[in-house]
Design a protein around this motif. Structure first.
Motif, PDB file in Angstrom:
ATOM      1  N   CYS A   1       3.406   9.201  -5.163  1.00  0.00           N
ATOM      2  CA  CYS A   1       3.554   8.688  -4.095  1.00  0.00           C
ATOM      3  C   CYS A   1       4.881   8.093  -3.857  1.00  0.00           C
ATOM      4  CB  CYS A   1       2.391   7.932  -3.437  1.00  0.00           C
ATOM      5  SG  CYS A   1       2.851   7.380  -1.677  1.00  0.00           S
ATOM      6  N   LYS A   2       5.812   8.855  -3.273  1.00  0.00           N
ATOM      7  CA  LYS A   2       7.210   7.938  -3.286  1.00  0.00           C
ATOM      8  C   LYS A   2       7.489   7.092  -2.162  1.00  0.00           C
ATOM      9  CE  LYS A   2       8.660  10.912  -6.272  1.00  0.00           C
ATOM     10  NZ  LYS A   2       9.008  10.289  -7.875  1.00  0.00           N
ATOM     11  N   VAL A   3       6.881   7.040  -1.030  1.00  0.00           N
ATOM     12  CA  VAL A   3       7.170   6.115  -0.023  1.00  0.00           C
ATOM     13  C   VAL A   3       5.487   5.553   0.355  1.00  0.00           C
ATOM     14  CG1 VAL A   3       7.969   5.383   2.552  1.00  0.00           C
ATOM     15  CG2 VAL A   3       9.022   7.203   0.864  1.00  0.00           C
ATOM     16  N   PHE A   4       5.392   4.352   0.376  1.00  0.00           N
ATOM     17  CA  PHE A   4       4.028   3.694   0.896  1.00  0.00           C
ATOM     18  C   PHE A   4       4.012   3.131   2.276  1.00  0.00           C
ATOM     19  CE2 PHE A   4       4.086   3.309  -3.785  1.00  0.00           C
ATOM     20  CZ  PHE A   4       3.013   4.312  -4.162  1.00  0.00           C
ATOM     21  N   ASP A   5       2.983   2.911   2.924  1.00  0.00           N
ATOM     22  CA  ASP A   5       2.757   2.323   4.248  1.00  0.00           C
ATOM     23  C   ASP A   5       2.830   0.753   3.893  1.00  0.00           C
ATOM     24  OD1 ASP A   5       2.356   1.158   6.752  1.00  0.00           O
ATOM     25  OD2 ASP A   5       0.829   2.812   7.198  1.00  0.00           O
ATOM     26  N   GLU A   6       4.017   0.114   4.006  1.00  0.00           N
ATOM     27  CA  GLU A   6       4.112  -1.232   4.186  1.00  0.00           C
ATOM     28  C   GLU A   6       3.042  -2.250   4.773  1.00  0.00           C
ATOM     29  OE1 GLU A   6       8.135  -2.472   3.640  1.00  0.00           O
ATOM     30  OE2 GLU A   6       8.961  -0.718   3.667  1.00  0.00           O
ATOM     31  N   THR A   7       2.644  -1.551   6.002  1.00  0.00           N
ATOM     32  CA  THR A   7       1.792  -2.365   6.779  1.00  0.00           C
ATOM     33  C   THR A   7       0.228  -2.236   5.982  1.00  0.00           C
ATOM     34  OG1 THR A   7       0.875  -0.393   8.165  1.00  0.00           O
ATOM     35  CG2 THR A   7       3.136  -1.679   8.761  1.00  0.00           C
ATOM     36  N   LYS A   8      -0.078  -1.427   4.907  1.00  0.00           N
ATOM     37  CA  LYS A   8      -1.187  -1.403   4.571  1.00  0.00           C
ATOM     38  C   LYS A   8      -1.382  -2.130   3.145  1.00  0.00           C
ATOM     39  CE  LYS A   8      -2.745   2.866   6.878  1.00  0.00           C
ATOM     40  NZ  LYS A   8      -3.086   4.241   6.772  1.00  0.00           N
ATOM     41  N   LYS A   9      -2.191  -3.010   2.730  1.00  0.00           N
ATOM     42  CA  LYS A   9      -2.216  -3.920   1.668  1.00  0.00           C
ATOM     43  C   LYS A   9      -3.575  -3.557   0.836  1.00  0.00           C
ATOM     44  CE  LYS A   9       1.923  -5.491   2.079  1.00  0.00           C
ATOM     45  NZ  LYS A   9       2.891  -5.110   1.708  1.00  0.00           N
ATOM     46  N   ILE A  10      -3.618  -3.409  -0.398  1.00  0.00           N
ATOM     47  CA  ILE A  10      -4.767  -3.264  -1.238  1.00  0.00           C
ATOM     48  C   ILE A  10      -5.480  -4.484  -1.292  1.00  0.00           C
ATOM     49  CG2 ILE A  10      -5.567  -2.466  -3.458  1.00  0.00           C
ATOM     50  CD1 ILE A  10      -2.788  -1.233  -3.641  1.00  0.00           C
ATOM     51  N   SER A  11      -7.014  -4.298  -1.127  1.00  0.00           N
ATOM     52  CA  SER A  11      -7.602  -5.897  -1.154  1.00  0.00           C
ATOM     53  C   SER A  11      -7.662  -6.205  -2.597  1.00  0.00           C
ATOM     54  CB  SER A  11      -9.091  -5.336  -0.865  1.00  0.00           C
ATOM     55  OG  SER A  11      -9.632  -4.447  -1.745  1.00  0.00           O
ATOM     56  N   SER A  12      -7.911  -7.528  -2.907  1.00  0.00           N
ATOM     57  CA  SER A  12      -8.048  -8.020  -4.124  1.00  0.00           C
ATOM     58  C   SER A  12      -9.075  -7.364  -5.031  1.00  0.00           C
ATOM     59  CB  SER A  12      -8.166  -9.502  -4.004  1.00  0.00           C
ATOM     60  OG  SER A  12      -9.418  -9.973  -3.410  1.00  0.00           O
ATOM     61  N   GLN A  13     -10.331  -7.164  -4.278  1.00  0.00           N
ATOM     62  CA  GLN A  13     -11.297  -6.502  -5.044  1.00  0.00           C
ATOM     63  C   GLN A  13     -10.830  -5.203  -5.622  1.00  0.00           C
ATOM     64  OE1 GLN A  13     -14.933  -5.539  -2.506  1.00  0.00           O
ATOM     65  NE2 GLN A  13     -15.847  -5.018  -4.159  1.00  0.00           N
ATOM     66  N   ASP A  14      -9.957  -4.361  -4.674  1.00  0.00           N
ATOM     67  CA  ASP A  14      -9.837  -3.309  -5.274  1.00  0.00           C
ATOM     68  C   ASP A  14      -8.520  -3.330  -6.445  1.00  0.00           C
ATOM     69  OD1 ASP A  14     -11.132  -1.449  -3.750  1.00  0.00           O
ATOM     70  OD2 ASP A  14      -9.808  -1.091  -2.239  1.00  0.00           O
ATOM     71  N   ILE A  15      -7.652  -4.214  -6.522  1.00  0.00           N
ATOM     72  CA  ILE A  15      -6.785  -4.421  -7.452  1.00  0.00           C
ATOM     73  C   ILE A  15      -7.557  -4.843  -8.674  1.00  0.00           C
ATOM     74  CG2 ILE A  15      -5.006  -6.235  -8.338  1.00  0.00           C
ATOM     75  CD1 ILE A  15      -3.770  -3.991  -6.690  1.00  0.00           C
ATOM     76  N   GLU A  16      -8.662  -5.703  -8.551  1.00  0.00           N
ATOM     77  CA  GLU A  16      -9.281  -6.007  -9.978  1.00  0.00           C
ATOM     78  C   GLU A  16     -10.007  -4.878 -10.235  1.00  0.00           C
ATOM     79  OE1 GLU A  16      -9.536  -8.834 -11.409  1.00  0.00           O
ATOM     80  OE2 GLU A  16      -8.442  -9.785 -10.027  1.00  0.00           O
ATOM     81  N   TYR A  17     -10.410  -3.996  -9.576  1.00  0.00           N
ATOM     82  CA  TYR A  17     -10.900  -2.616 -10.053  1.00  0.00           C
ATOM     83  C   TYR A  17     -10.006  -1.752 -10.716  1.00  0.00           C
ATOM     84  CZ  TYR A  17     -13.336   1.924  -9.756  1.00  0.00           C
ATOM     85  OH  TYR A  17     -13.964   3.176 -10.157  1.00  0.00           O
TER      86      TYR A  17
END
Length: 216
Positions: free
Chosen positions: A14-30
């Protein structure tokens, strides 16, 4: 198609991400757990994951990564560090603690120094010519990188593995933030950008199994 196979097809650079959407802390931990539990040679886990969500810091690192949009548009940037040879000597606390945990239970006679020396001897005499312990450690880091990107795709989270960066400058910036991340003890294996795609997925081109596999 099962969910894991779907994840393999979902994942792309993925070369460009949607800056308005953030990954949840739960998903980052996963995602990080997929990296933490990855296999490694001798069980040495010669990696460290630096997770960056601070927008100002991502912008600061962007020029060092040749201005790639993924750096600043990502929700989270994970810089995967490898441990250098200085952390695998007889005096290294990291090596001794890592070897210690796999020794027999307390009360069983075992020589920690001998166990550490066995590991050191392998890298002194067992690696192919021209391959250093630093090379070995860096290559080991690609295993958790792949697992983290697959774990992200399993949850419909996009990623991009970034190998284009000015290594010494990137290490210098990390050292400013955390002095222990210095160029004597660590190096950068890859940068992993995570987030949610802004554009449609580009086609995934792969050789067929007949082209990539030989059964004997």
């Amino acid at each position: 198609m099962d969910k894991l196979t779907q994840a393999f097809h979902f994942r792309h650079a993925c070369k460009v991400f949607d800056e308005t959407k953030k990954i949840s802390s739960q998903d980052i931990e996963y995602i990080l757990e997929a990296g933490r539990t990855s296999p490694s040679s001798f069980g040495m886990e010669p990696w460290h994951f630096v997770v960056i969500s601070d927008e100002a810091l991502k912008q600061q690192l962007k020029p060092i990564c040749y201005g790639q949009a993924q750096i600043s548009s990502s929700s989270h940037l994970i810089i995967v560090l490898y441990r250098k040879a200085s952390q695998f000597t007889m005096q290294s606390e990291y090596l001794r603690q890592t070897v210690q945990r796999s020794l027999p239970p307390q009360g069983v006679s075992f020589d920690l120094d001998a166990a550490c020396q066995y590991f050191i001897n392998y890298f002194t005499n067992g690696l192919p010519q021209g391959v250093s312990m630093d090379n070995w450690a860096e290559m080991q880091c690609y295993i958790p990188c792949a697992n983290m990107m697959t774990a992200a795709a399993y949850h419909q989270i996009d990623s991009c593995a970034i190998g284009g960066f000015q290594h010494d400058k990137l290490m210098a910036e990390l050292e400013k933030v955390k002095p222990q991340f210095n160029n004597n003890n660590f190096g950068v294996a890859l940068c992993l950008a995570f987030g949610y795609r802004k554009n449609e997925q580009t086609p995934q081109y792969r050789w067929s199994q007949n082209d990539t596999t030989t059964f004997l």
